[in-house]
Design an enzyme around this catalytic site. Sequence first.
Site, PDB file in Angstrom:
ATOM      1  N   LYS A 101       7.764  58.782  72.976  1.00  0.00           N
ATOM      2  CA  LYS A 101       8.373  58.305  73.245  1.00  0.00           C
ATOM      3  C   LYS A 101       9.471  59.449  73.437  1.00  0.00           C
ATOM      4  O   LYS A 101      10.082  60.018  72.290  1.00  0.00           O
ATOM      5  CB  LYS A 101       9.605  57.540  72.049  1.00  0.00           C
ATOM      6  CG  LYS A 101      10.681  57.328  72.175  1.00  0.00           C
ATOM      7  CD  LYS A 101      11.060  56.846  71.103  1.00  0.00           C
ATOM      8  CE  LYS A 101      13.262  56.098  71.208  1.00  0.00           C
ATOM      9  NZ  LYS A 101      13.765  56.020  70.348  1.00  0.00           N
ATOM     10  N   GLY A 162      22.197  53.858  65.199  1.00  0.00           N
ATOM     11  CA  GLY A 162      22.674  54.143  64.366  1.00  0.00           C
ATOM     12  C   GLY A 162      24.566  52.763  63.881  1.00  0.00           C
ATOM     13  O   GLY A 162      24.448  52.842  63.106  1.00  0.00           O
ATOM     14  N   ASN A 210      15.422  50.959  64.667  1.00  0.00           N
ATOM     15  CA  ASN A 210      14.984  51.587  62.518  1.00  0.00           C
ATOM     16  C   ASN A 210      16.931  51.658  61.354  1.00  0.00           C
ATOM     17  O   ASN A 210      16.518  51.220  60.152  1.00  0.00           O
ATOM     18  CB  ASN A 210      15.018  53.349  63.269  1.00  0.00           C
ATOM     19  CG  ASN A 210      15.011  53.709  61.134  1.00  0.00           C
ATOM     20  OD1 ASN A 210      14.163  55.363  61.452  1.00  0.00           O
ATOM     21  ND2 ASN A 210      14.810  53.692  60.093  1.00  0.00           N
TER      22      ASN A 210
END
Length: 268
Positions: A101, A162, A210
């Site tokens: 990635k 995030g 994530n």
Amino acid sequence: MSDELFIDGTAYRSRLLVGTGKYKDFAQTREAITASGAQIVTVAIRRTNIGQTAGEPSLLEVLPPSEFTILPNTAGCYSAVDAVRTLRLARELLDGHSLVKLEVLGDPQSLYPNMPETLDAARTLVKEGFKVMVYCSDDPIQAKMLEDLGCVAVMPLASLIGSGMGILNPWNLQLIIDRLSVPVIVDAGVGTASDAAIAMELGCDGVLMNTAIAAARDPVLMAQAMKKGVEAGREAFLAGRMPKKLYSATPSSPNAGMISGSPQTKAA
């Protein structure tokens, strides 16, 4: 019915891809990722030990390559040179593993992709035989350029890494989905299961996340929710939603066989 995700010819049952950072320890990492059902797990080579630091615990001890497809990533890289160097190291550590990635960031505040550097790195990596999955902006023109360079999957952001803000520009994502033939996997910005479901309903081939799992109050439970959100969104996309009809109501029950007359008439 088989509905597998194919990346560079390899089939995966799960369309949820997950990261390995921000958990309190490796034990929680393993538990949450198992709960997610994900088969592809991405690892930040600059931040996580997978063998480059002797004598320290390795993530591969709890997420062995025999059970998961390890996807090394270039998180923390701000230039094409650094990204390419990092993935060359990853290939050595993972015995020639070529699926990677790529992400080249523009600045440490927004973590928005630096697209000129990303395109440069992708060009080099593809020439060197890497199978490149690439984090990018939601620009359909540049997404197509990455496909044309030979990337095996394009991964536009839903919103900033995030942030948990969800999908801020579904229209651009739709343009990318419609124009590309390689898998389109939403990467960054997902905050909860409904965000994942929306991405899949749009027609995305998968979702990578994530922080949405690791930063939840209960990461394991959130991982289960994300698994269900991705699956529900995919099923809704395959089923084909009903058309939206502005200012036009349609009864959900058939009119045939309706009892005629007013309530007063019936009472009489």
